[in-house]
Write a protein that holds these residues in place. Sequence first.
Motif, mmCIF file in Angstrom:
data_model
loop_
_atom_site.group_PDB
_atom_site.id
_atom_site.type_symbol
_atom_site.label_atom_id
_atom_site.label_comp_id
_atom_site.label_asym_id
_atom_site.label_seq_id
_atom_site.Cartn_x
_atom_site.Cartn_y
_atom_site.Cartn_z
ATOM 1 N N LYS A 1 0.833 -1.207 0.000
ATOM 2 C CA LYS A 1 0.000 0.000 0.000
ATOM 3 C C LYS A 1 0.868 1.257 0.000
ATOM 4 O O LYS A 1 0.654 2.188 -0.788
ATOM 5 C CB LYS A 1 -0.914 -0.009 1.226
ATOM 6 C CG LYS A 1 -1.780 1.237 1.342
ATOM 7 C CD LYS A 1 -2.593 1.220 2.634
ATOM 8 C CE LYS A 1 -3.408 2.500 2.772
ATOM 9 N NZ LYS A 1 -4.176 2.534 4.045
ATOM 10 N N ASP A 2 1.875 1.273 0.897
ATOM 11 C CA ASP A 2 2.720 2.462 1.018
ATOM 12 C C ASP A 2 3.595 2.679 -0.209
ATOM 13 O O ASP A 2 4.070 3.792 -0.457
ATOM 14 C CB ASP A 2 3.588 2.371 2.277
ATOM 15 C CG ASP A 2 2.773 2.578 3.549
ATOM 16 O OD1 ASP A 2 1.580 2.931 3.441
ATOM 17 O OD2 ASP A 2 3.328 2.387 4.658
ATOM 18 N N ALA A 3 3.817 1.622 -0.987
ATOM 19 C CA ALA A 3 4.583 1.750 -2.227
ATOM 20 C C ALA A 3 3.682 2.107 -3.417
ATOM 21 O O ALA A 3 4.132 2.112 -4.550
ATOM 22 C CB ALA A 3 5.337 0.455 -2.517
ATOM 23 N N ASN A 4 2.410 2.412 -3.109
ATOM 24 C CA ASN A 4 1.429 2.823 -4.125
ATOM 25 C C ASN A 4 1.238 1.756 -5.202
ATOM 26 O O ASN A 4 1.399 1.999 -6.402
ATOM 27 C CB ASN A 4 1.828 4.159 -4.772
ATOM 28 C CG ASN A 4 0.698 4.749 -5.616
ATOM 29 O OD1 ASN A 4 -0.404 4.207 -5.650
ATOM 30 N ND2 ASN A 4 0.977 5.846 -6.290
ATOM 31 N N THR A 5 0.925 0.554 -4.741
ATOM 32 C CA THR A 5 0.552 -0.524 -5.660
ATOM 33 C C THR A 5 -0.874 -0.956 -5.343
ATOM 34 O O THR A 5 -1.414 -0.627 -4.284
ATOM 35 C CB THR A 5 1.497 -1.744 -5.542
ATOM 36 O OG1 THR A 5 1.281 -2.375 -4.260
ATOM 37 C CG2 THR A 5 2.947 -1.341 -5.688
ATOM 38 N N ASN A 6 -1.452 -1.697 -6.230
ATOM 39 C CA ASN A 6 -2.820 -2.189 -6.052
ATOM 40 C C ASN A 6 -2.753 -3.674 -5.683
ATOM 41 O O ASN A 6 -2.745 -4.541 -6.557
ATOM 42 C CB ASN A 6 -3.619 -1.977 -7.345
ATOM 43 C CG ASN A 6 -5.023 -2.539 -7.261
ATOM 44 O OD1 ASN A 6 -5.529 -2.839 -6.183
ATOM 45 N ND2 ASN A 6 -5.650 -2.700 -8.411
#
Length: 348
Positions: free
Chosen positions: A233-238
């Motif tokens: 989440k914090d790495a901006n992935t889905n």
Amino acid sequence: MVTQANAYATGFTISIYKNYKEIKITSPWPDAKNTFTYILYPKGTSKPVITTPAIFIATPIDKIVATSTTDIPVLEYLDVQHKLVGFPHTDYISSEKTRTLIENGTIKELGSEHSINTELVLELAPDMLLGFSADGNTKAYDLIQKTGIPVVFNGSWMESHPLGRAEWIKFIAAFFNKEAEAAIIFENIKKDYIEAKAKAENASTSPTILSGNMFKDIWHVPGGNSYVARFLKDANTNYLWADNEKTGSIALSFESVLEKAQQADLWIGSGNSTSLSALEQQNNRYALFDAFKNKTVYSSTLRMGAKGGLLYYELGPMRPDLIIKDIIKIAHPELLTDYQLYFFEKLD
């Protein structure tokens, strides 16, 4: 009395009194019923008078027995690795610095963590034993505690936020009177993590993520509230199971994973196969996933120590900033152009 506020860790508290420190562990393992209290007082002074049940330890300690490889980087960062005198199954330790101490005999082999060599622990006479339990079974530790050697439980692995796990360096530092050093180390790691997370928020895409692999007939994927899911989440992935509320892993059939994740952009955390062909040999159906076909499969379990210990599991909890940077590099390579993967490797 002053209780120090933790930024992310929820499983321990440190309260400072005039002539002692009180540490409380509230979540050493899942569904723990008891709170463990440790009273740390200066060597050479009288034991404080405490009415509630507690374990007393004179500090700073000179000799420690640890039982989890995650303790090793913490001791090294605090520069007290030379105070480690015993460890169960030393082959699991990857760090070259600590392996040198094992090879020169400074650190003794104590058998396995489930049946620690009690006689050798008594012979080593540590000031404390740093233990952990996955399920509340503490029989081996209870025996050691009865001999007068204090047993302290480390519950860092119970933290759901990556920075919460790293913050437990403050807990271990208290036994060595190294709180100031621990605070600086943690603040640097926190800063790097938060900066990386902020950078990931600027990404123009959010690739879909498959994780985990098959064990026998079950595919285990991280729960949506797990430590791994937080990184994703914090790495901006889905992450495809982000809406699941479990903090542990989810047991699924191959078919249900294929239905949901066949078209996932990336497969992060594929197990210990060293190549795509080796992965396919484990289960030829892995080749049905687009991530396999597109060669976007990554493993964090390929970097090993001299005796086969896994660096990710040893150092990763102490360095969540490196893990999130790895995932950002994989998912958004344009954001970290000069960064080299530290834990993860791409399968060819």
